[in-house]
Design a protein around this motif. Structure first.
Motif, short mmCIF file in Angstrom:
data_model
loop_
_atom_site.label_atom_id
_atom_site.label_comp_id
_atom_site.label_asym_id
_atom_site.label_seq_id
_atom_site.Cartn_x
_atom_site.Cartn_y
_atom_site.Cartn_z
N HIS A 144 0.82 -1.25 0.05
CA HIS A 144 -0.10 -0.08 -0.16
C HIS A 144 0.76 1.27 0.03
N PRO A 145 0.60 2.40 -0.67
CA PRO A 145 1.27 3.54 -0.64
C PRO A 145 1.40 4.19 0.75
N ASP A 146 0.63 3.92 1.58
CA ASP A 146 0.61 4.78 2.80
C ASP A 146 1.39 3.69 3.81
N GLY A 147 2.00 2.25 3.39
CA GLY A 147 2.47 1.59 4.28
C GLY A 147 1.61 0.31 4.36
N GLY A 148 2.29 -0.76 4.84
CA GLY A 148 1.51 -2.06 5.06
C GLY A 148 1.20 -2.76 3.92
N SER A 149 0.65 -3.78 3.93
CA SER A 149 0.18 -4.23 2.63
C SER A 149 -1.38 -4.75 2.63
#
Length: 332
Positions: free
Chosen positions: A66-71
């Motif tokens: 994800h672009p904001d972090g995480g998956s």
């Protein structure tokens, strides 16, 4: 950034829905995902494949960064609409191997225990690898005949002492299986037995020709115990007689007599000429002292000799396959 990721999500869903779902097509699916990832490198897309036990059908997850972090994980189940991660992993007992008196053994601990034991006995590892190799070969076979299924089931029940339906039902309950699971197990077992029988037949004569001495018929007597006690027996005027007397007395040692193929005897005795006294030599956790009283050359026409050579040929074949296999142990 969000609109770009939204577009990637849409493409990922479409990709998941068209991936081939057969077991043999997983490499093709991975190539398709790798090709798409080149067009969307920011997603760092990874394909997770779940090969269902006893089934040619495969399910997939596609994991995206994800672009904001995480998956983010996407699932597109092929048949019943239940994601395989839910179907197989979120059950309350999904992480357990066995529960004893309310104590649950988790898969992580079971695998660590297996690894510790395997360090002492590598045959455990070999058996697991062999199971995978044979299962893969069996998956390419035509379905078993009714006769093969019956033979596999009869042999399995006899081997486990399951002489009646009541015995079978108690056994299934004890190991946590139902009749459907047992039928699936016998299906795979019949195919693996077919593969093994074919390899044994194909390798028997060649192995016998290359290793005839392994199938000489030996009449031998040997004892296992402490080195000091066996040294006393070896120093007797007639070690064979001393061993025979020890066979009756069981004087702190284990004495065995056998008449059969050399390959079935303890390794220190297999190549010994007739009349030879062997030992004391280290053997297992103790020492061995043995006498080969008679040695008869192998008979290539004997069905029992050919069967033994087939078993040895199969073991040699599997050892070569293990050596060439690409093995990854998923131990936590």
């Amino acid at each position: 950034m969000t609109s770009t990721f939204d577009a990637a999500l849409t493409e990922a869903v479409d990709l998941l829905r068209i991936l081939p779902r057969r077991r043999d097509d997983v490499p093709e699916a991975r190539r398709a995902v790798a090709k798409w990832r080149e067009t969307r490198p920011a997603t760092r897309a990874q394909l997770v494949a779940d090969v269902r036990p006893g089934s040619p059908v495969v399910d997939y997850d596609l994991v995206l960064a994800h672009p904001d972090g995480g998956s983010v994980a996407l699932t597109a189940p092929a048949d019943d609409g239940v994601p395989w991660t839910v179907d197989h992993s979120t059950h309350w007992a999904s992480g357990r191997v066995v529960t004893v008196d309310d104590f649950a053994l988790l898969i992580q601990n079971a695998l660590l225990t297996l690894r510790t034991r395997a360090e002492r006995d590598t045959t455990i590892q070999d058996e697991l690898i062999d199971y995978c190799i044979l299962s893969d070969m069996a998956s390419r076979e035509p379905p078993p005949t009714q006769q093969e299924l019956q033979q596999a089931s009869d042999a399995y029940r006899i081997r486990n002492g399951l002489r009646s339906r009541a015995d079978m039902m108690r056994w299934l309950a004890g190991v946590g299986l139902n009749e459907t699971a047992y039928t699936s197990h016998i299906f795979g077992l019949a195919l693996k037995q077919r593969v093994r029988a074919r390899i044994e037949q194909e390798t028997a004569r060649d192995y016998l020709e290359r290793n005839p001495a392994e199938f000489d018929q030996l009449w031998a007597l040997w004892a296992e115990g402490s080195e000091d006690r066996l040294a006393e027996l070896a120093g007797a005027p007639d070690p064979a007689t001393a061993l025979t007397q020890a066979l009756a007395s069981r004087d702190g040692i284990t004495v065995t007599t056998a008449d059969g193929p050399a390959l079935d005897l303890p390794e220190p005795l297999r190549a010994a000429p007739e009349g030879t006294v062997v030992g004391p030599v280290p053997h297992g956790k103790a020492h061995l002292l043995g006498v080969v009283r008679e040695r008869r050359p192998a008979d290539p026409a004997d069905p029992g000799t050919l069967a033994a050579a087939g078993r040895a040929g199969f073991a040699e074949y599997m050892a070569r396959r293990r050596a060439k296999a690409n093995v990854t142990w998923h131990w936590l």
